[in-house]
Design an enzyme around this catalytic site. Structure first.
Site, PDB file in Angstrom:
ATOM      1  N   HIS A  27       0.828  -1.217   0.000  1.00  0.00           N
ATOM      2  CA  HIS A  27       0.000   0.000   0.000  1.00  0.00           C
ATOM      3  C   HIS A  27       0.851   1.250   0.000  1.00  0.00           C
ATOM      4  CE1 HIS A  27       0.362   0.990   4.387  1.00  0.00           C
ATOM      5  NE2 HIS A  27       0.453  -0.312   4.540  1.00  0.00           N
TER       6      HIS A  27
ATOM      7  N   ASP B 187      -0.581   4.450   0.904  1.00  0.00           N
ATOM      8  CA  ASP B 187      -1.033   5.436   1.872  1.00  0.00           C
ATOM      9  C   ASP B 187      -0.267   5.240   3.180  1.00  0.00           C
ATOM     10  OD1 ASP B 187      -2.558   2.941   2.086  1.00  0.00           O
ATOM     11  OD2 ASP B 187      -3.655   3.934   3.701  1.00  0.00           O
TER      12      ASP B 187
ATOM     13  N   GLU C 144      -5.202   1.430   2.941  1.00  0.00           N
ATOM     14  CA  GLU C 144      -4.983   0.344   3.903  1.00  0.00           C
ATOM     15  C   GLU C 144      -5.069   0.833   5.336  1.00  0.00           C
ATOM     16  OE1 GLU C 144      -2.823  -2.548   6.446  1.00  0.00           O
ATOM     17  OE2 GLU C 144      -2.423  -0.422   6.140  1.00  0.00           O
TER      18      GLU C 144
ATOM     19  N   ASP D  79       4.017  -6.573   4.346  1.00  0.00           N
ATOM     20  CA  ASP D  79       3.515  -5.466   5.167  1.00  0.00           C
ATOM     21  C   ASP D  79       3.365  -5.893   6.619  1.00  0.00           C
ATOM     22  OD1 ASP D  79       2.538  -2.969   5.848  1.00  0.00           O
ATOM     23  OD2 ASP D  79       0.475  -3.446   5.291  1.00  0.00           O
TER      24      ASP D  79
END
Length: 452
Positions: A87, A89, A152, A176
């Site tokens: 992700h 963001d 996310e 992640d």
């Protein structure tokens, strides 16, 4: 791993570092001001556009923007698909930084900045890993699809949008979390409660439901003498305002932070100039949380093989309209969504609070002996020269979006995660390690030779 792929990664490492710096310099906090074609805000759209252009510069031709919610980079042929989810963001920068949170400065072999670990560093590593596979013409039996989400950290609108219009990968991983492999993730519940009692202490604390607040302030009348808080907290007084400083962090790991909001609730209840109603409310708030990490005082502290409950009060508003508080809970498999809500509603209801809203994400599990987990574990253990076992966490990753998906890195093995903390940073040697193991994972899980 194919030696030529390692050569490609080594030869392009300076380019990769520079590209990551440019991406980190974009303050892509999700849920900014939506604009046409930019449902998650201008800065998130900027980060997505930059990353998709980077994919094109690396020679990928199947690259597209899925309505501003996520981007897709696909390579190879085949009916089956290996998904890699990252992700773009980030959570708000917060306070307490030594270096600029969007500066991407390099000091002593580390790059500092919001997103260097969570999760822009991993996204760029995945791109360069796939570029290494392409450059070396590794034959594939499965398509490889890099899914670049943009929401996310807040609402997962990106994955909801993807699942509405695109296929589910045959198997997938997301870089992640932590190494080695996370195959079990506890349930996540975030809930907001409100008490309409007007109060004279004015406070606005917290940046996101899943972030432990490192600072908390309150405006009070009649401050007389300093109060004492547990070791680690600091108090600063300025006229009628008090600031409590702790240590911010990720709500899934409260033991690594020091929740300033819990310190603030303790301070408020000890203030001498509260009305009877304010005192009862302040006492009730502190009694529900104290300095707990596991929801002990709320009656939700449960432990099983999947882990132990954590509970973090993360956002707080108090003024003449009443008091609102948001909590983030990670709960084990033996607690159901219904039971969690019942226990929380009972605890808050007994102190005059009503639930405004809540969000729940179910637990996620992939067997440790599956093809996906065993392959990734072998890759990690061999490269790291350890003998680690698959992990169970309270964090929530994109692995939950798909049935056959796990988290694979990228926080180094046995190290504390810097995610959501001030001075989030990644070692330059770790960037290389992440790119190498992701490339090897692609070769193993999607390569035609791996099937022989």
């Amino acid at each position: 791993m194919n030696t030529t792929m390692k050569d490609f990664i080594d030869n392009s490492m300076q380019r990769q570092i520079a590209d990551l710096q440019e991406l980190v310099r974009i303050p892509s906090v999700s849920r900014g001001d939506p604009r046409p074609g930019m449902p998650l805000g201008e800065q998130v759209a900027h980060a997505l556009r930059y990353t998709l252009n980077l994919a094109r510069r690396l020679g990928f031709t199947k690259v597209w923007d899925l309505d501003g919610y996520c981007g897709i980079v696909e390579y190879g042929e085949g009916e089956e698909c290996l998904g890699i989810m990252a992700h773009l963001d980030v959570v708000p920068e917060g306070t307490g930084w030594t270096y600029p949170p969007y500066g991407a400065e390099i000091h002593n072999g580390r790059m500092y900045g919001r997103g260097t670990v969570d999760d822009k560093g991993a996204a760029v590593s995945a791109l360069y890993a796939l570029a290494a596979v392409k450059d070396c013409k590794i034959p594939l039996k499965r398509r490889v699809r890099l899914i670049l989400g943009c929401d996310e950290e807040r609402g997962w609108a990106c994955m909801e949008h993807y699942k509405r219009f695109e296929e589910e990968p045959t198997l997938a991983f997301t870089p992640d979390a932590e190494y080695p492999v996370v195959h079990s993730e506890m349930g996540i519940m975030q809930a907001a409660y409100f008490n309409p009692t007007p109060v004279r202490f004015i406070s606005e604390v917290g940046t996101a439901p899943n972030v432990i607040p490192g600072e908390a302030t309150v405006s009070l009348l009649g401050i007389t003498s300093p109060q004492v808080l547990p070791e680690g907290y600091t108090l600063e007084y300025s006229f009628n305002q008090v600031k409590v400083t702790g240590k911010g962090g990720h709500a899934s790991m409260p033991e690594l932070g020091l929740n300033a909001l819990q310190g603030l609730l303790c301070f408020i209840r000890l203030h001498h100039d509260l009305s009877n109603e304010e005192q009862a409310l302040a006492d009730g708030l502190f009694d529900m949380f104290k300095f707990d990490l596991h929801g002990e005082s709320l009656g939700i502290d449960v432990t099983d093989d999947s882990g132990r409950t954590t509970c973090v009060p993360s956002m707080f508003t108090a003024n003449e309209s009443g008091v609102s508080i948001t909590i983030d809970c990670r709960y084990p498999f033996s607690l159901s969504e219904r039971e969690m809500l019942l226990r929380l509603d009972t605890a808050f209801g007994s102190r005059g609070f009503v639930r405004k809203h809540y969000k729940n994400t179910d637990c996620h599990f992939v067997p440790a002996d599956s093809e996906l987990v065993t392959a990734l574990m072998e890759i990690f253990n061999r490269n790291a020269k350890v003998n680690a076992e698959p992990m169970k966490i309270g964090g929530g990753t994109y692995a939950r979006a798909f049935k056959n998906a796990v988290a694979f890195g990228t926080v180094p093995y046995l190290e504390e995660s810097p995610c959501h903390m001030p001075d989030e940073s990644v070692g330059l040697s770790d960037i290389r390690f992440n790119t190498v193991v992701i490339a090897e994972a692609i070769e193993r899980l999607a390569g035609a030779e791996a099937a022989k």
